[in-house]
Design a protein around this motif. Structure first.
Motif, short mmCIF file in Angstrom:
data_model
loop_
_atom_site.label_atom_id
_atom_site.label_comp_id
_atom_site.label_asym_id
_atom_site.label_seq_id
_atom_site.Cartn_x
_atom_site.Cartn_y
_atom_site.Cartn_z
N UNK A 159 0.68 -1.24 -0.04
CA UNK A 159 0.16 0.16 -0.05
C UNK A 159 0.93 1.31 0.08
N UNK A 160 0.24 2.50 -0.50
CA UNK A 160 1.06 3.55 -0.37
C UNK A 160 1.37 4.07 0.75
N UNK A 161 2.89 4.85 1.02
CA UNK A 161 3.24 5.27 2.43
C UNK A 161 2.22 6.35 2.71
N UNK A 162 1.87 6.06 3.98
CA UNK A 162 1.20 7.60 4.46
C UNK A 162 2.07 8.45 5.25
N UNK A 163 2.05 9.77 4.65
CA UNK A 163 2.85 10.68 5.47
C UNK A 163 2.26 11.24 6.63
N UNK A 164 2.72 10.89 7.93
CA UNK A 164 2.17 11.76 8.91
C UNK A 164 3.28 11.75 10.18
N UNK A 165 2.99 12.19 11.10
CA UNK A 165 3.93 12.33 12.28
C UNK A 165 4.26 11.26 13.13
N UNK A 166 3.81 9.90 12.59
CA UNK A 166 4.00 8.83 13.29
C UNK A 166 5.44 8.53 13.21
N UNK A 167 6.01 7.34 13.87
CA UNK A 167 7.31 7.07 13.93
C UNK A 167 7.36 6.29 12.61
N UNK A 168 6.74 5.42 12.18
CA UNK A 168 7.08 4.60 10.88
C UNK A 168 5.66 4.77 9.90
N UNK A 169 6.13 5.60 9.08
CA UNK A 169 4.83 6.05 7.98
C UNK A 169 4.92 4.94 6.82
N UNK A 170 4.52 3.68 7.26
CA UNK A 170 4.22 2.60 6.45
C UNK A 170 3.21 1.88 6.86
N UNK A 171 2.17 1.55 5.65
CA UNK A 171 1.10 0.80 6.03
C UNK A 171 1.04 -0.50 5.13
N UNK A 172 1.32 -1.80 5.55
CA UNK A 172 1.29 -2.85 5.12
C UNK A 172 0.02 -3.60 4.40
N UNK A 173 0.02 -4.33 3.46
CA UNK A 173 -1.27 -4.97 2.96
C UNK A 173 -1.36 -6.51 3.08
N UNK A 174 -2.33 -7.07 3.90
CA UNK A 174 -2.31 -8.51 4.17
C UNK A 174 -2.80 -9.23 2.81
N UNK A 175 -2.12 -10.19 2.62
CA UNK A 175 -2.60 -11.08 1.45
C UNK A 175 -2.64 -12.57 2.11
N UNK A 176 -3.68 -12.90 2.99
CA UNK A 176 -3.64 -14.44 3.59
C UNK A 176 -3.65 -15.28 2.65
N UNK A 177 -3.17 -16.46 2.72
CA UNK A 177 -3.26 -17.69 2.16
C UNK A 177 -2.77 -18.76 2.77
N UNK A 178 -3.38 -20.01 2.75
CA UNK A 178 -2.97 -21.23 3.41
C UNK A 178 -2.36 -22.15 2.46
N UNK A 179 -1.02 -22.67 3.00
CA UNK A 179 -0.14 -23.62 2.34
C UNK A 179 0.10 -24.71 3.55
N UNK A 180 0.01 -25.85 3.20
CA UNK A 180 0.16 -27.07 3.91
C UNK A 180 -0.34 -27.00 5.23
N UNK A 181 -1.35 -26.40 5.48
CA UNK A 181 -2.26 -26.30 6.79
C UNK A 181 -1.60 -24.98 7.64
N UNK A 182 -1.01 -24.27 7.12
CA UNK A 182 -0.31 -22.93 7.67
C UNK A 182 -0.77 -21.81 6.99
N UNK A 183 -0.94 -20.60 7.58
CA UNK A 183 -1.54 -19.60 7.05
C UNK A 183 -0.32 -18.43 6.99
N UNK A 184 -0.22 -17.89 5.93
CA UNK A 184 0.91 -16.74 5.51
C UNK A 184 0.05 -15.58 4.95
N UNK A 185 0.75 -14.32 5.29
CA UNK A 185 0.10 -12.95 4.90
C UNK A 185 0.80 -12.53 3.67
#
Length: 262
Positions: A159-185
Motif C-alpha cells: 500500500x502507499x506510504x502514509x505521510x504523517x507524524x508517526x514514527x514509521x509512516x508505512x502501512x502494509x497490505x495483508x494477503x492471507x493464503x493457506x499452504x500445507x495447513x499454515x497461514x501466510x500473509x
C-alpha cells in the motif's frame, strides 16, 4: 501453585517481567527448590535469590530453567538479556545485610561533607545519559526508516506510504493464503523470529496480519510492535494456553499460523 513473595517495588519492569516468567516456569515444573537445584546444577539458595529478585541468574541457569519448564530457551534468554541491561544500569534493587545504627551514623558523619560533590557528579552523569539517549534515538529512527523503505520497495503490491507524524509512516497490505495447513500473509515466512515490544519491520506486519485473521485486532498493520500489538499477542497466548509474555517466538508463531479464523 506456589505462593510467591512480593517482588521488591524498586525492580525495573523488565527485570520484574523476567523474574515472573521464571516463577511461572518453576510452577509449571511442579518442582521444589531443592529438586530444581538437583536438576539444574545451581543450589537451592541461588534459586531463592533468583526467584525473589535479589540477583539475576547466569545464562546457563536460564537455559536450564527453560529446559526444565518446557519453554523456548532463545526467547527466555532474550528476556534475560533485557533484564541484565537494566540491572547493570542500576535500575534493579540490591539487597544486603542491614548495617547497625552506630555504623550507619558513622558513615553518615563521614560522608556528610561529600554530598555537594555527589550531587554535581550525579547531575553530570544524568546529562551525559540524556544526550546519549537522544543520539541513540535519532540513529535508530534513521535506521528504522531506511529499513522499512527497503522492505516496502521489495514488496510487490504494498500500500502507499502514509505521510504523517508517526514514527514509521508505512502501512502494509495483508494477503492471507493457506499452504500445507499454515497461514501466510505475504510479508514474511518466518516461524521462529523473536519479536517483542518496540520491534519494527515486515515480520511484525506479518504477525499483525495473522492476529487480525485470527479475530484479535492488533491495531494498524504498520509493522510496529506497539502496545495494541502486544496486547493482541497476549490475548492469543492466553487463548492457546501459552506462556503469556507478549513476546512472539516459535510457539506463538505456530499458534498464529495454525489458528482458525474467527
Amino acid at each position: 501453585m506456589s505462593r510467591w513473595k512480593e517482588l521488591p517495588a524498586e525492580l525495573h519492569v523488565d527485570v520484574r517481567q523476567f523474574i515472573v516468567r521464571l516463577r511461572r516456569l518453576k510452577d509449571r515444573s511442579e518442582l521444589s527448590t531443592r529438586q530444581l537445584a538437583a536438576k539444574s546444577g545451581y543450589s537451592a539458595r541461588s534459586w531463592q535469590r533468583y526467584l525473589n529478585g535479589r540477583s539475576l541468574p547466569p545464562p546457563e541457569a536460564v537455559e536450564a530453567m527453560a529446559r526444565i519448564g518446557g519453554d523456548d530457551p532463545t526467547r527466555l534468554l532474550v528476556l534475560h538479556e533485557i533484564a541484565a541491561e537494566q540491572w547493570a544500569e542500576g535500575s534493579a534493587v540490591t539487597t544486603g545485610a542491614p548495617e547497625s545504627t552506630s555504623a550507619r551514623t558513622s558513615t553518615e558523619q563521614q560522608s556528610s561533607g561529600r554530598y555537594p560533590r555527589a550531587l554535581v557528579t550525579a547531575g553530570a552523569v544524568a546529562l551525559v545519559l540524556s544526550v546519549s539517549a537522544a543520539l541513540l534515538l535519532a540513529v535508530r529512527l534513521a535506521d528504522t526508516r531506511a529499513q522499512l523503505a527497503d522492505a516496502r520497495a521489495a514488496t510487490v503490491s504494498a500500500a502507499p506510504t502514509i505521510v504523517s507524524e508517526s514514527l514509521v509512516p508505512v502501512i502494509y497490505t495483508c494477503r492471507p493464503e493457506q499452504r500445507d495447513g499454515r497461514w501466510y500473509a505475504g510479508l514474511s515466512r518466518t516461524t521462529d523470529a523473536i519479536l517483542a515490544y518496540t520491534y519494527v519491520g515486515p515480520e511484525v506486519a506479518e504477525a499483525q496480519c495473522l492476529l487480525r485473521r485470527a479475530g484479535i485486532p492488533p491495531g494498524d498493520i504498520d509493522g510496529v510492535f506497539g502496545p495494541k500489538t502486544q496486547r493482541a499477542v497476549e490475548r492469543i497466548q492466553t487463548r492457546d494456553g501459552l506462556v503469556v509474555d507478549g513476546v512472539i517466538g516459535p510457539h506463538t508463531w505456530k499458534a498464529l499460523r495454525e489458528a482458525a479464523p474467527k
